[in-house]
Design an enzyme around this catalytic site. Structure first.
Site, PDB file in Angstrom:
ATOM      1  N   ASP A  23       0.779  -1.251   0.000  1.00 33.61           N
ATOM      2  CA  ASP A  23       0.000   0.000   0.000  1.00 33.61           C
ATOM      3  C   ASP A  23       0.805   1.294   0.000  1.00 33.61           C
ATOM      4  O   ASP A  23       0.436   2.256   0.683  1.00 33.61           O
ATOM      5  CB  ASP A  23      -0.961   0.006   1.192  1.00 33.61           C
ATOM      6  N   GLU A  71      -4.669  -0.796  -1.462  1.00 37.88           N
ATOM      7  CA  GLU A  71      -5.986  -0.869  -0.823  1.00 37.88           C
ATOM      8  C   GLU A  71      -6.927   0.067  -1.582  1.00 37.88           C
ATOM      9  O   GLU A  71      -6.747   1.283  -1.586  1.00 37.88           O
ATOM     10  CB  GLU A  71      -5.925  -0.456   0.647  1.00 37.88           C
ATOM     11  N   LYS A 128      -6.664  -4.819  -3.183  1.00 36.90           N
ATOM     12  CA  LYS A 128      -7.298  -5.521  -2.064  1.00 36.90           C
ATOM     13  C   LYS A 128      -8.343  -4.622  -1.405  1.00 36.90           C
ATOM     14  O   LYS A 128      -8.090  -3.451  -1.141  1.00 36.90           O
ATOM     15  CB  LYS A 128      -6.250  -5.961  -1.041  1.00 36.90           C
ATOM     16  N   LYS A 131      -7.819  -5.030   4.809  1.00 36.84           N
ATOM     17  CA  LYS A 131      -6.500  -4.734   5.364  1.00 36.84           C
ATOM     18  C   LYS A 131      -5.483  -5.785   4.942  1.00 36.84           C
ATOM     19  O   LYS A 131      -4.362  -5.472   4.584  1.00 36.84           O
ATOM     20  CB  LYS A 131      -6.587  -4.652   6.892  1.00 36.84           C
ATOM     21  N   VAL A 156       3.169   0.139   4.280  1.00 33.23           N
ATOM     22  CA  VAL A 156       2.430   0.858   5.321  1.00 33.23           C
ATOM     23  C   VAL A 156       1.002   0.320   5.443  1.00 33.23           C
ATOM     24  O   VAL A 156       0.485  -0.269   4.500  1.00 33.23           O
ATOM     25  CB  VAL A 156       2.386   2.363   4.992  1.00 33.23           C
ATOM     26  N   CYS A 161      -2.185  -2.788   7.803  1.00 34.19           N
ATOM     27  CA  CYS A 161      -2.176  -3.653   6.617  1.00 34.19           C
ATOM     28  C   CYS A 161      -0.946  -4.550   6.541  1.00 34.19           C
ATOM     29  O   CYS A 161      -1.039  -5.687   6.068  1.00 34.19           O
ATOM     30  CB  CYS A 161      -2.307  -2.810   5.358  1.00 34.19           C
TER      31      CYS A 161
END
Length: 223
Positions: A23, A71, A128, A131, A156, A161
Site C-alpha cells: 500500500d 488498498e 485488495k 487490510k 504501510v 495492513c
C-alpha cells in the site's frame, strides 16, 4: 542463505522468496491524500520511500519477485462495507471526491502507487478491499504458482495492513520477514509495538531485520 534476523537467524532461499510491498499509495503518503485528511503526519511515511526503493531494487537484482498491493475499492463501493466507510469522522471518506480523485477507488490517481516505487512491467499488483492482502484477492494463487515459501514485507502501515497480511501469511505456512526500516506508521509507538508483537515468543508471526542486512545477504550469496 542465513540472515542474522531477530529473534534468531532466518534460513531462506531467494528462489522461493517474494517481496510484498504493502500500500505505498499516494492517498496514504502524499500531502492532501486520505491519510492527511485523517489528521496524520504523512512525512513519516514519505521518509521510508528511498529505503523501500532500495529494497525493491535489491530484490529485483537478486531475481526475487516483487508484488505490490493497493488498498482500494470498486467505484460502486460494493466491496466496501458501510462499517469501514462510515467509521470515525474524517474530512474525506472512501469514495468521496478528493484532491487526487475519489478516495481509495481503483483507477483514481490517489489509489496509485507513488512514482518512485512504481511497479516494473510484469510485476504483480494486487488490489485488495481489506487490510490483509489475502482477503478477497488471488495473492495466494500467485504465491502457490511461484512456489513461494518465504515472504519479505515492506510498506504501510506497520500495525494495520502490513501486520494483518503477515499474520494471514503466517497462518498459511509462510516464513515472514519484516524490513523494519522499510515500513512505517503514522504513530511511531504503534510501529514499535507491532514489531515487538511480530517477533515475540520465538518469531510467533515472523522475523525482523533492517534493509541493509537483507541487501547485504542478497548481494553476497548465490541464490
Amino acid at each position: 542463505m542465513i540472515l542474522d534476523a531477530a529473534p534468531f537467524p532466518l534460513d531462506f532461499a531467494p528462489r522461493s522468496t517474494a517481496l510484498i510491498v504493502i500500500d505505498m499509495q499516494r492517498d496514504f503518503i502524499e500531502p492532501g491524500g486520505f491519510g492527511a485528511s485523517l489528521g496524520n503526519d504523512v512525512a513519516l511515511l514519505q521518509a521510508i520511500v528511498p529505503t523501500v526503493a532500495a529494497l525493491i531494487g535489491g530484490c529485483r537484482a537478486a531475481g526475487i519477485p516483487v508484488i505490490h498491493t493497493r488498498e482500494c475499492h470498486r467505484p460502486d463501493l460494493a466491496d466496501c462495507p458501510p462499517s469501514k466507510r462510515l467509521r470515525g469522522a474524517p474530512a474525506l471518506r472512501i469514495g468521496d471526491a478528493g484532491p487526487m480523485g475519489r478516495v481509495l477507488i481503483a483507477g483514481e490517481p490517489g489509489a496509485e502507487i507513488v512514482p518512485a516505487l512504481f511497479p516494473a512491467p510484469g510485476e504483480i499488483v494486487i488490489d485488495k478491499p481489506g487490510k490483509g492482502a489475502f482477503y478477497a484477492t488471488d495473492l495466494g494463487a500467485h504465491l502457490a504458482r511461484m512456489g513461494t515459501r518465504t515472504l519479505i514485507f515492506a510498506g504501510v502501515t506497520t500495525e494495520v495492513c502490513v501486520q494483518t497480511t503477515m499474520r494471514e501469511a503466517n497462518d498459511r505456512g509462510f516464513d515472514c520477514l519484516l524490513a523494519t526500516d522499510a515500513t512505517e506508521s503514522y504513530f511511531p509507538a504503534f510501529k514499535a509495538a507491532a514489531i515487538e508483537m511480530i517477533r515475540a515468543q520465538g518469531a510467533i508471526v515472523g522475523w525482523t531485520a533492517e534493509t541493509a542486512q537483507i541487501l547485504s545477504v542478497l548481494e553476497t550469496t548465490d541464490a
